[in-house]
Design a protein around this motif. Structure first.
Motif, PDB file in Angstrom:
ATOM      1  N   THR A 165       1.161   3.814  -2.620  1.00  0.00           N
ATOM      2  CA  THR A 165       0.584   5.814  -2.851  1.00  0.00           C
ATOM      3  C   THR A 165       1.415   6.357  -3.465  1.00  0.00           C
ATOM      4  OG1 THR A 165      -1.063   4.538  -0.747  1.00  0.00           O
ATOM      5  CG2 THR A 165      -0.083   7.437  -1.097  1.00  0.00           C
ATOM      6  N   LYS A 166       3.261   5.885  -2.903  1.00  0.00           N
ATOM      7  CA  LYS A 166       4.765   7.000  -3.325  1.00  0.00           C
ATOM      8  C   LYS A 166       4.679   7.125  -4.799  1.00  0.00           C
ATOM      9  CE  LYS A 166       8.395   5.454  -0.716  1.00  0.00           C
ATOM     10  NZ  LYS A 166       9.200   5.122   0.108  1.00  0.00           N
ATOM     11  N   PHE A 214       1.112  -0.913   0.068  1.00  0.00           N
ATOM     12  CA  PHE A 214       0.534  -0.036  -0.149  1.00  0.00           C
ATOM     13  C   PHE A 214       0.510   1.459  -0.113  1.00  0.00           C
ATOM     14  CE2 PHE A 214      -2.013   3.315   2.568  1.00  0.00           C
ATOM     15  CZ  PHE A 214      -3.329   3.684   1.280  1.00  0.00           C
ATOM     16  N   VAL A 245       3.313   9.479   3.770  1.00  0.00           N
ATOM     17  CA  VAL A 245       3.716   8.439   3.007  1.00  0.00           C
ATOM     18  C   VAL A 245       5.664   8.186   3.915  1.00  0.00           C
ATOM     19  CG1 VAL A 245       3.777   6.756   1.687  1.00  0.00           C
ATOM     20  CG2 VAL A 245       1.622   8.731   2.043  1.00  0.00           C
ATOM     21  N   THR A 283       2.318   6.512  -7.382  1.00  0.00           N
ATOM     22  CA  THR A 283       0.852   7.104  -7.234  1.00  0.00           C
ATOM     23  C   THR A 283       1.141   9.038  -7.088  1.00  0.00           C
ATOM     24  OG1 THR A 283      -0.736   5.157  -6.998  1.00  0.00           O
ATOM     25  CG2 THR A 283      -1.474   7.500  -7.186  1.00  0.00           C
ATOM     26  N   LEU A 284       1.865   9.273  -6.089  1.00  0.00           N
ATOM     27  CA  LEU A 284       1.679  10.167  -5.710  1.00  0.00           C
ATOM     28  C   LEU A 284       2.596  11.135  -6.829  1.00  0.00           C
ATOM     29  CD1 LEU A 284       1.514  10.159  -1.606  1.00  0.00           C
ATOM     30  CD2 LEU A 284       0.082  11.230  -3.333  1.00  0.00           C
TER      31      LEU A 284
END
Length: 732
Positions: A34-35, A30, A104, A37-38
């Motif tokens: 997330t990293k 996850f 994150v 995607t950002l």
């Protein structure tokens, strides 16, 4: 029965263990997703934003911008809001995403960044230019210079073609010249505004964007210098073209003092340009070296420069550069709040080599790394002067203190030394720590540290950091370290003795190979009194928490609080801008461009002070509560720590190889480092590996090292190492 119990419980324990592993894998996946995607969103927004700016001078680009403005002009913010959305909002959105990415990522910044087994060539560590007007320039920086130059040339070319088409219908040559000057003057000012939008980003010391790109302020400062020269050339030509046109028309004085309500107000533009010219002239290297205070004080005219620029162009044109300026205002107000606190100096002493060491109190949750630096102000010496100093202590030396070494060179440092000799306990104001987000000295298995004089200071911190990590088994790549230190006279040698390497990491020679080569350039032989070059000094300093530590209100502080500060200030600015448009500008029919430009700047500042100030106030209360708990915990554990240290000191076995470090320290008198010989020897000795080269010293030393690395990289053989140039020199 026992066997049955064991057989019954074992599957349960095994299942629980598998569940924990599955949860860990899910969480890790996850976080990685997330990293990714950002980062992808940041890149997409950045590329589209840059592409729009690059295309804007063309007919296609300007038409696209007008369509975007027409599509959003129906909002309460009007044309100003639409322009802001197109040209400045993408930068703020990137800042928001960067905050989320930093949260994150957390403290696992070394993950995925360790030195790879296979040596690789890297654009950002390869010096392309080594001795010229730009100083040492890496391949990545060179690409940036080329892209900026290409944009300016492309924009001027397109605007010139447009101007030529406009003047083709004019019958008189004089009118053609005047119209050409007017059109190009406006367009050069427009290009200057885009450059101004980037100008303030590098000097936002704790900016989330600098942390995102891992560009420390000491490196970003030179980008500010480059952009400053380019911006002022464009604005100077912008003003000069109009002055020439007005002179030809015979109405120069009238136009210079004109202050139109609708359209561009000339007088504020003249004032802004004069302020910019004063900052520009005093920023050149000869002036800075002759009188640094003149440069420093004149540079405070940036407030006049920005405010009167807004008065000159009005609100909706000012939005083209507002994003970068707003991020600077955010950083400047946070630094102002942090620097209001006076910090206790735990220890202040003059070393035998003439340098000054200051040890400052800090809270345990203030984060920094061995490559950080801080700005210091001592109000009893000067209320305005702030001086940067590299940190000379590792974060692992102690959680309640941070140290700096100061070389006595100018009037300010001389006054500091005199004050310490009379009154050892002084109070200072602090900004920082600032620096690299990732401690890149931990990512190379092989390190070459090249220092000149007091440039050894950050390398003391680096060595201490590495030794502590090796001792405690924390993530740390370095295995081979070569320290090359050039000093003028042997009275500076005791500086190396401020770190007791063998005491920090017993059995050092079994875990780490450290070689030290010292070059004393202005002495042909050692003095009779000198004896051993390296005598570790046993320090009796045991810093404890005090009532006035360094504030954590810095860019490298708590990611959540700093993120809330940025977001709340931005939201507050947008709310104030909307209220202003709905309840004042539209009802009262405010049409004056210069007045609306002033109101726009006021909303920027008010949004930061009011909305951001509320977050800072809550952050400060949280800091005090956290520090109170921390102090109570430290008081209760103090006796246990002392007992543990006594037991360790009494029972720790002695390293039979102690003294080997002193044998690996070689002093050369009457000579300078021969980097061709040094790097050639390393190439034969270490083989095909990545070698991180860190330089801290005068520009001549930096140039010499960069030149040798460039020569070696161009002519290197397959079995030789790849040297990666990294500079830790600071020059305002």
């Amino acid at each position: 029965m026992a066997e049955n119990n064991h057989s019954v419980h074992s599957p349960l324990l095994s299942e629980d263990h598998h569940q924990q592993n599955d949860y860990s894998k899910t969480t890790s996946f996850f976080v990685l997703a997330t990293k990714f995607t950002l980062k992808s969103l940041i890149w997409v927004i950045f590329i589209l934003w840059i592409a729009l700016i690059f295309m804007y001078p063309s007919h296609i680009g300007s038409s696209l911008v007008e369509k975007c403005i027409d599509a959003t002009i129906g909002t309460p913010f009007g044309r100003t809001g639409s322009m802001f959305l197109v040209f400045s909002a993408p930068l703020l959105i990137i800042a928001f995403l960067a905050i989320l990415l930093l949260i994150v990522t957390g403290d696992d910044k070394l993950e995925g960044k360790k030195d790879s087994k296979r040596p690789t060539f890297r654009l950002w560590t390869f010096p392309v230019l080594v001795d010229g007007p730009f100083g040492v320039v890496s391949a990545t920086e060179m690409i940036g210079i080329v892209l900026f130059s290409a944009y300016v040339i492309w924009a001027i070319y397109n605007y010139t073609l447009g101007a030529l088409s406009l003047i083709s219908d004019q019958p008189e040559f004089k009118m053609k010249c005047i119209l050409m000057l007017y059109v190009l003057g406006v367009r050069l000012g427009l290009i200057g505004l885009f450059c101004l939008g980037f100008l303030f980003l590098p000097i936002s010391r704790g900016s989330v964007l600098l942390r995102l790109t891992d560009i420390p302020f000491e490196h970003a400062a030179k980008y500010h210098v480059w952009l400053g020269h380019l911006t002022m050339v464009l604005f100077t030509l912008h003003g000069l073209f109009f002055v020439v046109a007005w002179a030809i028309e015979g109405r120069l004085i009238q136009e210079l003092i004109a202050w139109a309500d609708v359209g561009f107000a000339n007088l504020p533009g003249v004032i802004s340009l004069l302020a910019g010219l004063l900052m520009w002239v005093t920023s050149f290297s000869p002036v800075r070296r002759w009188n640094f205070e003149l440069f420093f004080y004149t540079h405070q005219l940036y407030v006049i420069f920005v405010v009167f620029l807004a008065l000159h162009v009005g609100d909706f044109i000012f939005t083209m550069c507002a994003g970068g300026i707003f991020l600077f205002v955010l950083d400047r107000f946070l630094r102002f709040c942090q620097s209001r606190r006076t910090v206790n100096v735990v220890s202040a002493k003059c070393l035998p080599c003439g340098n000054v060491e200051l040890v400052l109190s800090k809270p345990a949750n203030l984060r920094y790394n061995a490559l950080s630096f801080i700005f210091l102000q001592i109000r009893e010496i000067s209320w305005l002067q702030w001086h940067p100093f590299s940190v000379s202590s590792s974060p692992m030396d102690g959680k309640h203190h941070i140290a700096v070494l100061i070389k006595v060179l100018g009037k300010w440092t001389e006054k500091l030394k005199e004050k310490i000799m009379k009154q050892p306990l002084v109070e200072v104001s602090v900004e920082g720590p600032y620096g690299h987000e990732v401690p890149y000295h931990l990512m190379y298995e092989n390190l070459i540290l090249v220092a000149g004089g007091i440039g050894l200071s950050p390398f003391i911190a680096i060595l201490s950091d590495i030794l502590h990590r090796v001792k405690e088994g924390k993530p740390c790549s370095p295995k081979n370290i070569l320290l090359v230190w050039a000093v003028k006279k042997s009275d500076e040698l005791p500086l190396l003795s401020s770190i007791d390497m063998e005491a920090i990491c017993p059995f050092l020679s079994d875990k780490l190979k450290i070689d030290v080569h010292i070059y004393v350039t202005r002495e042909s032989q050692p003095s009779l009194e000198e004896g051993c070059v390296y005598r570790p000094i046993k320090s009796s300093l045991r810093p404890v928490p005090s009532a006035c530590p360094i504030s954590v209100l810095v860019g490298t502080g708590d990611n959540v609080w700093s993120g809330l500060y940025v977001i709340s200030s931005t939201v507050g600015f947008v709310i104030l801008l909307g209220f202003l448009e709905i309840f004042y500008i539209k009802p009262f029919g405010v049409e004056k461009w210069w007045y609306k430009g002033l109101l726009f700047v006021a909303c920027m500042v008010a949004g930061v002070i009011i909305f951001g100030g509320i977050v800072i106030g809550l952050w400060h209360v949280w800091e005090k509560l956290n520090y109170s708990r921390e102090k109570v915990d430290d008081d209760t554990k103090a006796k246990e720590v002392v007992d543990q240290q006594n037991n360790i000191n009494g029972n720790t076995p002695k390293d039979p190889s102690q003294g080997n470090l002193a044998k690996s320290i070689i002093a050369h008198y009457g000579s300078r480092p021969d980097f061709k010989e040094i790097f050639g020897g390393i190439a034969q000795k270490w083989g095909h590996v990545d070698v991180g080269v860190l330089v801290c010293g005068p520009p001549t030393l930096e140039v010499s090292v960069a030149q040798e690395i460039r020569s070696h990289t161009i002519a290197r053989q397959r079995h030789h190492p790849i040297f990666h140039f990294n500079s830790h020199s600071f020059d305002l």
